[in-house]
Design an enzyme around this catalytic site. Structure first.
Site, PDB file in Angstrom:
ATOM      1  CG  ASN A  70      11.734  -5.994   7.369  1.00 33.47           C
ATOM      2  OD1 ASN A  70      12.941  -6.035   7.163  1.00 33.47           O
ATOM      3  ND2 ASN A  70      10.928  -5.170   6.726  1.00 33.47           N
ATOM      4  CD  GLU A  88       5.727  -0.835   9.285  1.00 35.64           C
ATOM      5  OE1 GLU A  88       4.621  -0.851   8.701  1.00 35.64           O
ATOM      6  OE2 GLU A  88       6.660  -0.098   8.957  1.00 35.64           O
ATOM      7  CB  VAL A  89       2.227  -6.751   9.044  1.00 34.84           C
ATOM      8  CG1 VAL A  89       0.996  -7.646   8.981  1.00 34.84           C
ATOM      9  CG2 VAL A  89       1.875  -5.323   8.618  1.00 34.84           C
ATOM     10  CB  ILE A 133      -0.953  -0.021   1.223  1.00 36.07           C
ATOM     11  CG1 ILE A 133      -2.174   0.845   0.967  1.00 36.07           C
ATOM     12  CG2 ILE A 133      -0.252   0.364   2.504  1.00 36.07           C
ATOM     13  CD1 ILE A 133      -3.309   0.614   1.961  1.00 36.07           C
ATOM     14  CG  HIS A 174       5.318  -9.360   5.297  1.00 31.90           C
ATOM     15  ND1 HIS A 174       5.011  -9.458   6.634  1.00 31.90           N
ATOM     16  CD2 HIS A 174       6.024  -8.200   5.155  1.00 31.90           C
ATOM     17  CE1 HIS A 174       5.500  -8.409   7.272  1.00 31.90           C
ATOM     18  NE2 HIS A 174       6.124  -7.634   6.405  1.00 31.90           N
TER      19      HIS A 174
HETATM   20  P1  5GP Z   1       7.099  -4.883   7.499  1.00 26.98           P
HETATM   21  O1  5GP Z   1       7.638  -3.625   8.058  1.00 26.98           O
HETATM   22  O2  5GP Z   1       6.219  -5.625   8.492  1.00 26.98           O
HETATM   23  O3  5GP Z   1       8.143  -5.751   6.884  1.00 26.98           O
HETATM   24  O4  5GP Z   1       6.188  -4.451   6.269  1.00 26.98           O
HETATM   25  C1  5GP Z   1       4.804  -4.297   6.307  1.00 26.98           C
HETATM   26  C2  5GP Z   1       4.383  -3.720   4.975  1.00 26.98           C
HETATM   27  O5  5GP Z   1       2.979  -3.838   4.865  1.00 26.98           O
HETATM   28  C3  5GP Z   1       4.725  -2.240   4.790  1.00 26.98           C
HETATM   29  O6  5GP Z   1       5.571  -2.080   3.653  1.00 26.98           O
HETATM   30  C4  5GP Z   1       3.353  -1.575   4.608  1.00 26.98           C
HETATM   31  O7  5GP Z   1       3.379  -0.532   3.663  1.00 26.98           O
HETATM   32  C5  5GP Z   1       2.487  -2.733   4.168  1.00 26.98           C
HETATM   33  N1  5GP Z   1       1.079  -2.596   4.553  1.00 26.98           N
HETATM   34  C6  5GP Z   1       0.595  -2.245   5.770  1.00 26.98           C
HETATM   35  N2  5GP Z   1      -0.746  -2.247   5.754  1.00 26.98           N
HETATM   36  C7  5GP Z   1      -1.117  -2.610   4.500  1.00 26.98           C
HETATM   37  C8  5GP Z   1      -2.396  -2.790   3.874  1.00 26.98           C
HETATM   38  O8  5GP Z   1      -3.454  -2.624   4.461  1.00 26.98           O
HETATM   39  N3  5GP Z   1      -2.386  -3.180   2.570  1.00 26.98           N
HETATM   40  C9  5GP Z   1      -1.218  -3.385   1.871  1.00 26.98           C
HETATM   41  N4  5GP Z   1      -1.338  -3.755   0.602  1.00 26.98           N
HETATM   42  N5  5GP Z   1      -0.002  -3.224   2.444  1.00 26.98           N
HETATM   43  C10 5GP Z   1       0.038  -2.834   3.732  1.00 26.98           C
END
Ligand code: 5GP
Length: 121
Positions: A91, A99-100, A34, A104
């Protein structure tokens, strides 16, 4: 980090939140990030509830693991970056700045990405 069944990717998998889908099969979903950090920025996730690679490789079936690995390469080809180059990032946990809390892989490309990590010195 524990698995939160209401994390945003779990909600995308349940169809509660929309995504811009790139590919999907029985084990994997890939969709556009996103908030892209590059012209190509796709997230590839397993459909099972796994937090990290450590969790996934300890608990997922070999079929799920193979499907995820294959999907990452397929997405790179599908997005047209397999020849020009790309980066795959996952990550994990606090130090990894995750973050999530659903495993992924970021597949990023479409521009020169520079060094992977800034030097500490
Ligand atoms: P992390 O920091 O966990 O490796 O990456 C999480 C990623 O998820 C971030 O790049 C963020 O932009 C993406 N993200 C967070 N919320 C959403 C969402 O609702 N939809 C999509 N498509 N990506 C998301």
């Amino acid at each position: 980090m524990t698995y939160d069944p209401n994390n945003i990717f779990a909600r995308i998998l349940r169809g509660e939140i929309p995504c811009k889908k790139v590919m999907e099969n029985d084990h994997v979903l890939a969709f556009h990030d996103i908030n892209p950090g590059a012209p190509v920025h796709v997230l590839v996730i397993p459909k099972g509830a796994y937090v990290s690679m450590a969790d996934f490789t300890a608990n997922a079936s070999v079929t799920e693991q193979a499907a995820l690995m294959k999907a990452i390469g397929d997405v790179a080809r599908q997005m047209g970056v397999s020849d020009t180059g790309y980066r795959v990032i996952s990550n994990a946990g606090e130090d990894g700045n995750q973050e999530v809390p659903h495993l992924h892989f970021h597949v990023v490309g479409g521009r020169k990405l520079g060094r992977m990590l800034p030097r500490a010195d």
